[in-house]
Enzyme design. Structure first.
Site, PDB file in Angstrom:
ATOM      1  N   GLY A  10      -1.975  57.132  30.863  1.00 27.11           N
ATOM      2  CA  GLY A  10      -2.535  56.894  29.605  1.00 27.11           C
ATOM      3  C   GLY A  10      -4.024  56.757  29.220  1.00 27.11           C
ATOM      4  O   GLY A  10      -4.574  57.407  28.499  1.00 27.11           O
ATOM      5  N   ASP A  11      -4.588  56.065  30.204  1.00 28.74           N
ATOM      6  CA  ASP A  11      -6.251  55.765  30.279  1.00 28.74           C
ATOM      7  C   ASP A  11      -6.686  57.110  30.584  1.00 28.74           C
ATOM      8  O   ASP A  11      -7.625  57.508  29.985  1.00 28.74           O
ATOM      9  CB  ASP A  11      -6.441  54.890  31.327  1.00 28.74           C
TER      10      ASP A  11
END
Length: 301
Positions: A251-252
């Site tokens: 997600g990052d």
């Protein structure tokens, strides 16, 4: 300049075992690895891997904090952390065997004077900068610290990105962040429902826009991602084929890829494509993705 903030960075100590973990017994590993990160640092790493200069802000403490700062600098990222007077930065233990077991540490206490030092650094940001806030808030910080940080720069032309959940995210929408990135489950939880279709996801993303968000990026794991842009357009993308090896940091990586794509092309469609390529490339890797792995997927999406 792009700035990321990591309140509670960590060393992830990954222990791999072929056998089942036996509580109360002596267990022996097959291999061990250390990864240095935290959500903001992960974003900084992917940006740097894509050739985009950035500065990592946040707090570090003790010998582990020094190791984290050195690791960040070793990747070519400018590290400008506030050093805490006591404690050590976290070591999280990840045991990967027949089943996965994780022990996440709490991290050091962050005193008021250290908070003010970070605020002073953020207050130096200038028009045209990007500020990325990612992750949860340690217990020693006030629950409205995201709001306080955004309020510091709200009178400037600074694009703020927030990757957080529930009230932490909802409470900053009044400041009109440039981008927020809930996943589809988090988006549903914010409204007390389960979202099952693209139409439902789109409708609830637009509710966040009504509350103040400019662009809403929704990650959906193996189902791809959706972007509802500030000009009302909907962009939808699937995921490339590959073997998922690691979900940590995906997600990052998507956030970093999106910002990198938008920074390079100024185009939402290409930004979503780069974000998806970055998230997928990390998911297909043992660690955060290399720039080349991201570009290879981008060129084949």
């Amino acid at each position: 300049m792009i700035y990321t903030v990591t309140f509670n960075p960590a060393i992830d100590y990954v222990v791999r075992m072929s056998d089942e973990l036996l509580p109360g017994m002596t267990n022996r590993s097959d291999s061990e690895e250390c990864y240095f990160g935290g959500k903001g640092i992960n974003v900084s790493t992917i940006l740097q891997n894509l050739g985009i200069e950035n500065t990592a802000l946040g707090f570090v403490a003790g010998f582990t904090g020094k190791a984290i700062a050195e690791s960040v600098k070793g990747k070519g990222i400018h590290a400008d952390f506030v050093e805490l007077p006591e404690g050590i930065s976290r070591i999280n233990v990840k045991i990967k065997g027949a089943a996965e077991t994780e022990i996440n540490a709490q991290g050091p206490r962050i005193p008021e004077e250290a908070q003010q030092k970070l605020f002073s650094k953020i207050n130096e940001l200038k028009d045209g900068d990007v500020l990325i806030l990612a992750g949860s808030i340690p217990n020693s910080l006030p629950s409205d610290v995201y709001e306080k940080i955004i309020a510091l720069v709200n009178d400037r032309k600074i694009e703020v990105v927030v990757d957080a959940t529930k009230d932490l995210l909802k409470n900053v929408l009044k400041y009109h962040p440039f981008l927020i990135k809930p996943n589809n489950h988090e988006l549903g939880e914010m409204f007390g429902t389960v979202l099952k279709t693209d139409d439902e996801i789109e409708a609830h993303a637009k509710k966040l826009q009504e509350l103040g968000a400019r662009n809403v990026l929704i990650s959906m794991a193996g189902d791809g991602a959706m972007l509802i842009s500030e000009d009302g357009q909907k962009f939808r993308i699937g995921v490339p084929k590959g073997q998922v090896r690691n979900s940590v940091g995906a997600g990052d990586s998507m956030v970093a890829g999106f910002i990198a794509g938008y920074h390079k092309y100024g185009d939402y469609d290409k930004a979503l494509k780069m974000g998806t390529a970055a998230g997928s490339a990390t998911a297909f890797s043992d660690d955060l993705a290399t720039g080349q792995a991201i570009l290879d997927l981008y060129n084949n999406l």
